[in-house]
Design a protein around this motif. Structure first.
Motif, PDB file in Angstrom:
ATOM      1  N   SER A  74       0.903  -1.167   0.062  1.00  0.00           N
ATOM      2  CA  SER A  74      -0.048   0.064   0.091  1.00  0.00           C
ATOM      3  C   SER A  74       0.908   1.395   0.075  1.00  0.00           C
ATOM      4  CB  SER A  74      -1.047   0.179   1.233  1.00  0.00           C
ATOM      5  OG  SER A  74      -1.753  -1.084   1.042  1.00  0.00           O
ATOM      6  N   ILE A  75       2.084   1.090   0.747  1.00  0.00           N
ATOM      7  CA  ILE A  75       2.954   2.340   0.598  1.00  0.00           C
ATOM      8  C   ILE A  75       3.503   2.740  -0.762  1.00  0.00           C
ATOM      9  CG2 ILE A  75       5.308   3.071   1.505  1.00  0.00           C
ATOM     10  CD1 ILE A  75       4.352   1.625   4.086  1.00  0.00           C
ATOM     11  N   TRP A  76       3.821   1.472  -1.487  1.00  0.00           N
ATOM     12  CA  TRP A  76       4.297   1.444  -2.856  1.00  0.00           C
ATOM     13  C   TRP A  76       3.495   2.258  -3.775  1.00  0.00           C
ATOM     14  CZ3 TRP A  76       8.958   1.641  -4.631  1.00  0.00           C
ATOM     15  CH2 TRP A  76      10.013   0.844  -3.934  1.00  0.00           C
ATOM     16  N   LYS A  77       2.074   1.434  -3.402  1.00  0.00           N
ATOM     17  CA  LYS A  77       1.098   2.048  -4.334  1.00  0.00           C
ATOM     18  C   LYS A  77       0.863   3.602  -4.226  1.00  0.00           C
ATOM     19  CE  LYS A  77      -4.051   1.384  -5.181  1.00  0.00           C
ATOM     20  NZ  LYS A  77      -3.939   2.518  -6.012  1.00  0.00           N
ATOM     21  N   GLU A  78       0.842   4.200  -2.812  1.00  0.00           N
ATOM     22  CA  GLU A  78       0.601   5.532  -2.611  1.00  0.00           C
ATOM     23  C   GLU A  78       1.687   6.404  -3.311  1.00  0.00           C
ATOM     24  OE1 GLU A  78      -0.083   6.358   1.713  1.00  0.00           O
ATOM     25  OE2 GLU A  78      -1.509   4.816   1.940  1.00  0.00           O
ATOM     26  N   LEU A  79       2.784   5.938  -3.195  1.00  0.00           N
ATOM     27  CA  LEU A  79       4.088   6.618  -3.716  1.00  0.00           C
ATOM     28  C   LEU A  79       3.814   6.613  -5.260  1.00  0.00           C
ATOM     29  CD1 LEU A  79       6.664   7.848  -3.474  1.00  0.00           C
ATOM     30  CD2 LEU A  79       7.739   5.340  -3.758  1.00  0.00           C
ATOM     31  N   ASP A  94       0.857   6.423  -6.946  1.00  0.00           N
ATOM     32  CA  ASP A  94       0.046   7.384  -7.134  1.00  0.00           C
ATOM     33  C   ASP A  94       0.074   8.719  -6.948  1.00  0.00           C
ATOM     34  OD1 ASP A  94      -1.654   5.073  -7.736  1.00  0.00           O
ATOM     35  OD2 ASP A  94      -2.611   4.904  -5.875  1.00  0.00           O
ATOM     36  N   ALA A  95       0.921   9.160  -6.080  1.00  0.00           N
ATOM     37  CA  ALA A  95       1.296  10.453  -5.816  1.00  0.00           C
ATOM     38  C   ALA A  95       2.126  11.118  -7.044  1.00  0.00           C
ATOM     39  CB  ALA A  95       2.024  10.609  -4.661  1.00  0.00           C
ATOM     40  N   GLU A  96       2.630  10.230  -7.658  1.00  0.00           N
ATOM     41  CA  GLU A  96       3.692  10.755  -8.817  1.00  0.00           C
ATOM     42  C   GLU A  96       2.706  10.648 -10.392  1.00  0.00           C
ATOM     43  OE1 GLU A  96       6.649  12.056  -8.931  1.00  0.00           O
ATOM     44  OE2 GLU A  96       6.685  11.923  -6.847  1.00  0.00           O
ATOM     45  N   THR A 125      -0.938   5.156 -12.113  1.00  0.00           N
ATOM     46  CA  THR A 125      -1.702   4.277 -11.311  1.00  0.00           C
ATOM     47  C   THR A 125      -1.159   2.949 -11.009  1.00  0.00           C
ATOM     48  OG1 THR A 125      -3.531   5.184 -12.979  1.00  0.00           O
ATOM     49  CG2 THR A 125      -4.009   2.993 -11.901  1.00  0.00           C
TER      50      THR A 125
END
Length: 65
Positions: free
Chosen positions: A15-20, A22-24, A27
């Protein structure tokens, strides 16, 4: 088409990787790294997937870390 960009030991790290990503603006998708999804828990490994056409962007994000 989706391509694996990272493996995570559990759902929290994935989830941390996904948020990172997504922030950039990339998707990301988190999927269990098990053959059968039945009985999947938060502690099982996950694969972080990104669209093939965004692979270069995701790799650049990972290089910045």
């Amino acid at each position: 088409m989706w391509i694996e960009i990272a493996k995570a030991p559990n759902l929290m790290i994935a989830s941390i990787w996904k948020e990172l990503f997504d922030a950039e603006g990339v998707t990301a998708l988190v999927v269990p790294d098990v053959p059968d999804w039945e009985g999947v828990s938060e502690r099982q490994p996950r694969r972080v997937m990104v669209p093939l056409d965004k692979k270069h962007v995701a790799e650049e994000v990972m290089r910045k870390l």
